[in-house]
Write a protein that holds these residues in place. Structure first.
Motif, PDB file in Angstrom:
ATOM      1  N   ALA A   1       0.796  -1.224   0.009  1.00  0.00           N
ATOM      2  CA  ALA A   1      -0.013  -0.096   0.038  1.00  0.00           C
ATOM      3  C   ALA A   1       1.013   1.238  -0.074  1.00  0.00           C
ATOM      4  CB  ALA A   1      -0.925  -0.066   1.058  1.00  0.00           C
ATOM      5  N   ALA A   2       1.859   1.277   0.758  1.00  0.00           N
ATOM      6  CA  ALA A   2       2.671   2.373   0.965  1.00  0.00           C
ATOM      7  C   ALA A   2       3.633   2.523  -0.555  1.00  0.00           C
ATOM      8  CB  ALA A   2       3.746   2.102   1.818  1.00  0.00           C
ATOM      9  N   ALA A   3       3.807   1.554  -1.234  1.00  0.00           N
ATOM     10  CA  ALA A   3       4.536   1.732  -2.524  1.00  0.00           C
ATOM     11  C   ALA A   3       3.749   2.498  -3.790  1.00  0.00           C
ATOM     12  CB  ALA A   3       4.851   0.224  -3.224  1.00  0.00           C
ATOM     13  N   ASP A   4       2.294   2.515  -3.302  1.00  0.00           N
ATOM     14  CA  ASP A   4       1.309   3.191  -4.238  1.00  0.00           C
ATOM     15  C   ASP A   4       1.824   2.777  -5.740  1.00  0.00           C
ATOM     16  OD1 ASP A   4      -0.481   5.178  -5.075  1.00  0.00           O
ATOM     17  OD2 ASP A   4       1.118   6.759  -5.153  1.00  0.00           O
ATOM     18  N   GLY A   5       1.721   1.453  -5.973  1.00  0.00           N
ATOM     19  CA  GLY A   5       1.786   1.193  -7.235  1.00  0.00           C
ATOM     20  C   GLY A   5       3.085   0.976  -7.862  1.00  0.00           C
ATOM     21  N   SER A   6       4.362   1.314  -7.519  1.00  0.00           N
ATOM     22  CA  SER A   6       5.516   1.327  -7.825  1.00  0.00           C
ATOM     23  C   SER A   6       6.396   0.021  -7.292  1.00  0.00           C
ATOM     24  CB  SER A   6       6.272   2.506  -7.470  1.00  0.00           C
ATOM     25  OG  SER A   6       7.607   2.362  -7.807  1.00  0.00           O
TER      26      SER A   6
END
Length: 584
Positions: free
Chosen positions: A264-269
């Protein structure tokens, strides 16, 4: 030079011990016989220093095949079909947020186009072997025909001119000469213009691969010459599975909830997520057991505790103001930023709304799923949407507030008190019930307004005449302060409303002369006189407000909202409208 031993007692150098001597040296001597000579102790071994420095996970697990490129199935399928049908574009453009695989995709395309297979006889393929010399050289970044350029540091026309000159020459050892230009949006306008002709009609042995995070900054003339691939954000569930696989390869144990937090903290990356995972593994090693736990990740990222989030949300929807303030203070003391408190409440509101639609998420813990399910059954859709709007507004306020903690308290308290208000459907039912119990007016009779005294039409016309003559101040005094006792042609007897300083008679006499061209007899009389035009307007407005408040529909609304206020600009029109509806 004499090689004989020194006669003055110097001993010759000791010979090296044989293997037999070394073996005998380790045995005990019997009967007190002298010990044999001991072998010298070997020097302490130097610490072994790894020849290869540590490679971060983001580099170690960079995709080497299209099968390892997660979340971009549509692009891979398009490239596979293009290679099979030999319909390869001369320029490709990869766009997307940071860390989704743009540069990795460019290198994979370079491999796919130049792979010759383990036997050296293969052609372009969507599954490069990774064993032939072109594949190995491209993976290691040393292939002479695959040129990577960072547009951020090569922005000018001269850099592009070098490319234009070099594309005329055939590839040295590969099938295609490939130019990979990263962050291509950084090229200057002149550099783009210089590249246009070559980009549109390059030699058949040249391919251009562009990567950018800001595709909007590229000229349309460049976009129209490229085959564009928009790389998607990687879904959190797919990222969590990918991180679990990497933890398995690294021999690291990780809790599923911890990996879900990192995803979730990666925000899709992918790259951002692997960097966070690298940090989480290092943080877990300090704990002693080497396990990546949800508590450690939460502490490392400064996230609000999921359990605390649920307690805060329960206080919001349950109206527990004291408990809410205590939870806010506890989380702030643990280092949770005030905006994160509202983000957690927003996230829970979203999850509960999805749960009402049967879209439960499998990545949540059992306790959280049970709580979300209970709220989904208890709260209405209208309440959830109102919660979302209030929390979203509060989040924006907290981000810009001089004291975020105080702003978070006030915003969440506002949400808490607003949660007690009925939704529009419930309110409509309450109003209908109140109207049904209210006494109905007689048929055809509209709510009556108390008649207010009206000033003589001649006085109003006289004030307008003074106003048109340009004497605006005196006309305003006549409206606000002069009370007419008697008014006849050429004669005015008046009184003055309380509060006016001095006598207005001389000004009135002069103003009437200038406005009408005739001399007037103006005198101050005895008695109160008729109310001034201002007093008449105020009385009329008060009567209208009273009539509006006495209407059954308005009374029902005030019964539901005792602290409400009326802010109607034209109450007379509103009363007429309510009267028509009430009669109907």
């Amino acid at each position: 030079m004499d090689d004989s031993p020194d006669i003055f007692g110097d001993e010759p150098e000791e010979e090296a011990l044989s293997a037999a001597d070394l073996e005998a040296a380790g045995q005990e001597s019997m009967f007190g016989a002298p010990e044999p000579r001991q072998a010298p102790k070997p020097a302490a071994a130097a610490p072994v220093i790894s020849a290869q420095p540590y490679r971060v996970l983001a580099r170690k697990y960079r995709s080497q095949t299209f099968a390892e490129l997660i979340g971009q199935d549509a692009m891979v399928q398009t490239l596979a079909n293009a290679i099979k049908r030999d319909r390869l574009a001369h320029a490709f453009l990869m766009t997307g947020i940071r860390g989704v695989g743009k540069t990795s995709t460019a290198r994979l395309i370079a491999k796919a186009l130049n792979c010759v297979g383990p036997d050296g006889q293969g052609g372009p393929t969507i599954d490069p072997c990774g064993q032939c010399e072109p594949c190995l050289a491209i993976a290691e970044g040393r292939h002479i025909d695959v040129i990577e350029m960072d547009a951020a540091s090569h922005t000018g026309v001269d850099d592009v001119r070098e490319i234009i000159e070099a594309v005329r020459y055939a590839a040295v050892s590969a099938r295609y000469k490939i130019y990979i230009i990263d962050e291509v949006h950084m090229l200057s306008r002149n550099a783009f213009n210089a590249l246009l002709k070559t980009l549109e009609e390059p030699p058949p042995h040249v391919k251009f691969l562009f990567a950018t995070t800001e595709v909007d900054k590229l000229p349309v003339t460049v976009l129209s010459r490229c085959q564009r691939f928009d790389l998607k954000r990687i879904p959190s569930e797919l990222l969590a599975d990918h991180f679990a696989m990497i933890c398995g390869k690294e021999g690291v144990e990780a809790e599923p909830e911890a990996l879900a937090m990192i995803a979730a903290a990666a925000d899709g990356s992918v790259r951002d997520g692997l960097s966070i995972l690298d940090q989480a593994i290092a943080h877990a090693d300090l704990g002693g057991d080497g396990k990546v736990s949800a508590v450690q990740v939460q502490e490392m990222l400064g996230l609000a505790d999921k359990t605390a989030q649920r307690r805060l949300f329960a206080a919001l929807v349950g109206g527990d103001a004291t408990g809410l303030l205590d939870l806010i203070d506890q989380q702030f003391a643990l280092g949770v930023d005030p905006p994160a408190l509202l983000r957690g409440a927003l996230e829970l509101t979203h999850r509960v709304t999805l749960a009402q639609l049967g879209r439960d998420e499998s990545s949540f813990s059992v306790d959280e799923r049970n709580a979300v399910s209970e709220w989904a059954q208890r709260l209405s859709a209208g309440q959830l949407h109102r919660l979302w709007q209030l929390l979203l507004k509060g989040h924006d306020e907290v981000k810009t507030a001089p004291d975020p903690l105080v702003a978070a308290r006030m915003a969440l308290l506002r949400v808490l008190h607003a949660s007690d208000l009925p939704d529009p459907g419930t309110l409509a039912k309450q109003l209908e019930s109140a109207l049904a119990n209210a006494p109905r007016a007689e048929s055809g009779a509209a709510p009556a307004l108390e008649a207010a005294p009206v000033a003589s039409l001649g006085w109003e016309q006289l004030i307008e005449t003074v106003d048109r003559s340009g004497q605006l101040r005196v006309a305003q005094v006549m409206r606000d302060w002069v009370r007419v006792i008697t008014l006849t042609p050429g004669e005015l007897t008046y009184a003055v409303a309380a509060g006016y300083p001095g006598d207005v008679g001389p000004e009135l006499r002069d103003a009437l002369l200038r406005a009408t061209g005739e001399r007037w007899t103006v005198q101050r009389g005895e008695g109160e006189g008729a109310p001034t035009l201002r007093e008449q307007a105020e009385a009329k407005k008060a009567a209208e407000d009273a009539a509006l408040r006495s209407h059954p529909l308005v009374e029902a609304a005030f019964a539901v909202f005792p602290q409400a206020e009326i802010i109607e600009d034209t109450p007379d029109a509103r009363v007429a409208s309510l009267g028509n509806k009430w009669r109907n």
